[in-house]
Motif scaffolding. Structure first.
Motif, mmCIF file in Angstrom:
data_model
loop_
_atom_site.group_PDB
_atom_site.id
_atom_site.type_symbol
_atom_site.label_atom_id
_atom_site.label_comp_id
_atom_site.label_asym_id
_atom_site.label_seq_id
_atom_site.Cartn_x
_atom_site.Cartn_y
_atom_site.Cartn_z
ATOM 1 N N ALA A 246 131.289 -64.640 13.168
ATOM 2 C CA ALA A 246 130.266 -63.300 12.625
ATOM 3 C C ALA A 246 132.092 -62.499 12.593
ATOM 4 O O ALA A 246 132.471 -61.715 11.933
ATOM 5 C CB ALA A 246 129.115 -63.062 13.589
ATOM 6 N N ILE A 247 132.727 -62.530 14.425
ATOM 7 C CA ILE A 247 133.394 -62.020 14.374
ATOM 8 C C ILE A 247 135.392 -61.739 13.304
ATOM 9 O O ILE A 247 135.914 -62.533 14.125
ATOM 10 C CB ILE A 247 133.951 -60.960 15.338
ATOM 11 C CG1 ILE A 247 132.524 -60.586 15.817
ATOM 12 C CG2 ILE A 247 134.504 -60.557 16.259
ATOM 13 C CD1 ILE A 247 132.247 -61.150 17.479
ATOM 14 N N ASP B 102 125.678 -69.716 21.140
ATOM 15 C CA ASP B 102 126.325 -68.001 21.366
ATOM 16 C C ASP B 102 127.728 -67.828 20.980
ATOM 17 O O ASP B 102 128.291 -66.635 19.814
ATOM 18 C CB ASP B 102 125.335 -67.165 22.071
ATOM 19 C CG ASP B 102 123.929 -67.474 22.105
ATOM 20 O OD1 ASP B 102 123.905 -67.745 23.617
ATOM 21 O OD2 ASP B 102 123.389 -67.203 21.486
ATOM 22 N N LEU B 103 128.025 -68.742 20.962
ATOM 23 C CA LEU B 103 129.586 -68.439 20.908
ATOM 24 C C LEU B 103 130.251 -68.777 19.520
ATOM 25 O O LEU B 103 131.094 -68.238 19.021
ATOM 26 C CB LEU B 103 130.348 -69.580 22.035
ATOM 27 C CG LEU B 103 131.929 -69.413 22.118
ATOM 28 C CD1 LEU B 103 132.478 -67.800 23.128
ATOM 29 C CD2 LEU B 103 132.760 -70.234 23.054
ATOM 30 N N TYR C 123 124.744 -62.501 21.321
ATOM 31 C CA TYR C 123 123.379 -63.474 20.236
ATOM 32 C C TYR C 123 122.413 -64.137 21.167
ATOM 33 O O TYR C 123 121.081 -64.725 21.245
ATOM 34 C CB TYR C 123 124.325 -64.617 20.103
ATOM 35 C CG TYR C 123 125.242 -63.740 18.845
ATOM 36 C CD1 TYR C 123 126.841 -63.793 18.647
ATOM 37 C CD2 TYR C 123 124.576 -63.760 17.431
ATOM 38 C CE1 TYR C 123 127.529 -63.030 17.945
ATOM 39 C CE2 TYR C 123 124.941 -63.545 16.130
ATOM 40 C CZ TYR C 123 126.087 -62.505 16.451
ATOM 41 O OH TYR C 123 127.468 -61.897 15.714
ATOM 42 N N ALA C 124 123.132 -64.254 22.467
ATOM 43 C CA ALA C 124 122.127 -65.151 23.475
ATOM 44 C C ALA C 124 121.160 -63.695 23.376
ATOM 45 O O ALA C 124 120.174 -64.136 24.181
ATOM 46 C CB ALA C 124 122.966 -64.511 25.019
ATOM 47 N N GLN C 125 121.276 -62.074 23.431
ATOM 48 C CA GLN C 125 120.290 -61.065 23.445
ATOM 49 C C GLN C 125 119.379 -61.902 22.662
ATOM 50 O O GLN C 125 118.117 -60.800 22.834
ATOM 51 C CB GLN C 125 120.871 -59.799 23.792
ATOM 52 C CG GLN C 125 121.281 -60.064 25.231
ATOM 53 C CD GLN C 125 121.932 -58.367 25.058
ATOM 54 O OE1 GLN C 125 123.357 -57.916 24.573
ATOM 55 N NE2 GLN C 125 121.938 -57.910 25.964
ATOM 56 N N GLN C 126 119.916 -61.818 21.588
ATOM 57 C CA GLN C 126 118.825 -61.216 20.045
ATOM 58 C C GLN C 126 117.676 -62.835 20.399
ATOM 59 O O GLN C 126 116.183 -62.994 19.832
ATOM 60 C CB GLN C 126 119.806 -62.338 19.194
ATOM 61 C CG GLN C 126 120.353 -60.546 18.370
ATOM 62 C CD GLN C 126 121.359 -60.686 17.260
ATOM 63 O OE1 GLN C 126 121.017 -62.213 17.159
ATOM 64 N NE2 GLN C 126 121.970 -60.210 16.956
ATOM 65 N N LYS D 221 116.576 -63.362 23.289
ATOM 66 C CA LYS D 221 116.231 -63.451 24.163
ATOM 67 C C LYS D 221 116.543 -64.143 25.258
ATOM 68 O O LYS D 221 115.596 -64.511 26.202
ATOM 69 C CB LYS D 221 114.297 -63.324 23.908
ATOM 70 C CG LYS D 221 114.449 -62.402 23.234
ATOM 71 C CD LYS D 221 112.749 -61.986 23.182
ATOM 72 C CE LYS D 221 112.279 -61.054 21.930
ATOM 73 N NZ LYS D 221 112.914 -60.145 21.242
ATOM 74 N N ARG D 222 117.732 -65.099 25.564
ATOM 75 C CA ARG D 222 118.299 -65.925 26.793
ATOM 76 C C ARG D 222 119.308 -65.095 27.768
ATOM 77 O O ARG D 222 119.819 -64.416 27.319
ATOM 78 C CB ARG D 222 118.460 -66.735 26.317
ATOM 79 C CG ARG D 222 117.540 -67.920 25.062
ATOM 80 C CD ARG D 222 118.301 -68.926 25.052
ATOM 81 N NE ARG D 222 119.192 -68.387 23.437
ATOM 82 C CZ ARG D 222 120.135 -68.918 22.966
ATOM 83 N NH1 ARG D 222 121.278 -68.299 24.527
ATOM 84 N NH2 ARG D 222 120.707 -68.043 21.984
ATOM 85 N N LYS D 223 119.280 -65.821 28.776
ATOM 86 C CA LYS D 223 119.670 -65.141 29.896
ATOM 87 C C LYS D 223 120.672 -65.624 30.210
ATOM 88 O O LYS D 223 121.800 -65.378 30.361
ATOM 89 C CB LYS D 223 118.754 -64.465 30.996
ATOM 90 C CG LYS D 223 117.601 -63.139 30.872
ATOM 91 C CD LYS D 223 118.276 -62.306 32.040
ATOM 92 C CE LYS D 223 118.630 -61.075 31.453
ATOM 93 N NZ LYS D 223 118.579 -60.301 32.843
ATOM 94 N N THR D 224 121.110 -67.178 29.268
ATOM 95 C CA THR D 224 121.426 -67.882 29.404
ATOM 96 C C THR D 224 122.606 -68.146 28.445
ATOM 97 O O THR D 224 122.396 -68.063 26.849
ATOM 98 C CB THR D 224 121.375 -68.961 30.165
ATOM 99 O OG1 THR D 224 120.622 -68.762 31.380
ATOM 100 C CG2 THR D 224 122.834 -70.415 30.351
ATOM 101 N N LEU D 225 123.972 -68.051 28.654
ATOM 102 C CA LEU D 225 125.316 -67.684 26.818
ATOM 103 C C LEU D 225 125.025 -69.056 26.844
ATOM 104 O O LEU D 225 125.236 -69.791 27.993
ATOM 105 C CB LEU D 225 126.707 -67.370 27.903
ATOM 106 C CG LEU D 225 126.743 -67.125 26.783
ATOM 107 C CD1 LEU D 225 127.012 -65.518 26.058
ATOM 108 C CD2 LEU D 225 128.356 -66.133 27.022
ATOM 109 N N GLN D 226 124.998 -69.642 25.662
ATOM 110 C CA GLN D 226 125.237 -71.195 24.920
ATOM 111 C C GLN D 226 126.386 -71.335 24.248
ATOM 112 O O GLN D 226 126.326 -70.143 23.379
ATOM 113 C CB GLN D 226 123.732 -72.023 24.620
ATOM 114 C CG GLN D 226 122.891 -71.311 25.718
ATOM 115 C CD GLN D 226 121.198 -71.985 25.050
ATOM 116 O OE1 GLN D 226 121.274 -72.597 24.104
ATOM 117 N NE2 GLN D 226 120.387 -71.921 26.458
ATOM 118 N N ARG D 227 126.508 -72.732 23.720
ATOM 119 C CA ARG D 227 127.465 -72.732 23.079
ATOM 120 C C ARG D 227 127.421 -72.086 21.463
ATOM 121 O O ARG D 227 128.149 -71.452 20.941
ATOM 122 C CB ARG D 227 127.632 -73.698 22.719
ATOM 123 C CG ARG D 227 128.707 -75.175 22.050
ATOM 124 C CD ARG D 227 130.417 -74.141 22.248
ATOM 125 N NE ARG D 227 130.945 -74.759 21.175
ATOM 126 C CZ ARG D 227 131.601 -75.192 20.762
ATOM 127 N NH1 ARG D 227 132.066 -76.548 21.625
ATOM 128 N NH2 ARG D 227 132.114 -75.749 19.322
#
Lengths: 143, 118
Positions: free
Chosen positions: B106-107, B99-100, B86-89, B91-97
């Motif tokens: 979703a999963i 995204d979690l 989700y961070a990639q979607q 376009k971020r290189k920092t994983l954020q809350r």
């Protein structure tokens, strides 16, 4: 001592390292995300424990064993963990066996029977002792 | 005079055992200050504390605690990777809350986490 199970945290440094190892180089993680993942890991352990315990109870056993945990993984739909977990378990068994033999030799030399169980709960082959002798003095996991 | 690190190692057994305990194929070169284990390890004592928190659990074997710790490590890896998508979607290189949160929603396997992280 923590009051609630969810407050029992796993160490931040280790969690952070695992996350970093899982992600490509150059990727960062925000504090909030890291803390949420840590919390999620605690919840995972609690849930897996409960699940595993059901299997133990089904088997009329009072002691949770590794097999129960593996069954829990399947139940929780983490089947893909099972193979690597089995591998790790093999390594752990070898290590425990090595420690036990090292201890036996040490005992022979010291010429005294072990009275106090080792304080390092992590390094004890507790399962054997628990099932044979049922002495749990230092074993903390009984309620 | 401190013993030089080289040779002060307690003995090959410890190094090998530690490497074996990592459950990885790498046996460790046997060099002093053995090559860093690839995997970070969660302390069993803390995992055990979590297990104890369950009032229905009477006893857990050392192996059970070990496997739980190892499973938790795999879980952290897995959820970090899934969140990173989700961070990639974004376009971020920092994983954020968030995204979690997205990954959890979703999963299916993460459904048990809903409502527990706040």
């Amino acid at each position: 001592m923590a009051e609630r199970p969810e407050d029992l945290n796993l160490p931040n440094a280790v969690i952070t390292r695992i996350i970093k190892e899982a992600l490509p180089d150059g990727v960062n993680i925000s504090k909030e995300a890291r803390s949420a993942i840590s919390r999620a890991a605690s919840v995972f352990v609690l849930y897996a424990t409960s699940c595993a315990n059901n299997f133990a109870m089904k088997g009329k056993r009072k002691t949770l064993n590794a097999g129960d945990v593996l069954s829990a993984m399947e139940e929780m739909e983490f089947q893909r963990f099972v193979a690597p977990l089995k591998e790790s378990l093999e390594g752990n068994r070898r290590e425990q066996k090595g420690k036990k033999e090292a201890r036996k030799d040490k005992d022979k030399k010291a010429d005294s029977e072990e009275q106090d169980k080792s304080r390092e709960e992590e390094n004890d082959d507790d399962d054997e002792r628990m099932e044979e002798e049922e002495q749990n003095e230092e074993e903390e996991v009984d309620n | 005079m401190a013993a030089a690190a080289a040779g002060a190692e307690p003995g090959p057994v410890v190094g090998a055992a530690a490497a074996a305990a990592a459950g990885e194929e790498e046996p460790g070169p046997g060099a002093p200050c053995a090559a860093p284990l690839r995997l970070a390890r969660l302390p069993l004592a803390r995992v055990k504390a979590l297990v104890k928190a369950d009032p229905d659990v009477t006893l857990a074997s050392q192996e059970a605690v070990f496997v739980l710790a190892r499973a938790a490590e795999l879980f952290v890896e897995t959820i970090a990777k899934d969140a990173y998508v989700y961070a990639q979607q974004g376009k971020r290189k920092t994983l954020q809350r968030k995204d979690l949160d997205n990954a959890i929603e979703a999963i299916d396997e993460f459904a048990f986490l809903e409502g527990t992280l706040d």
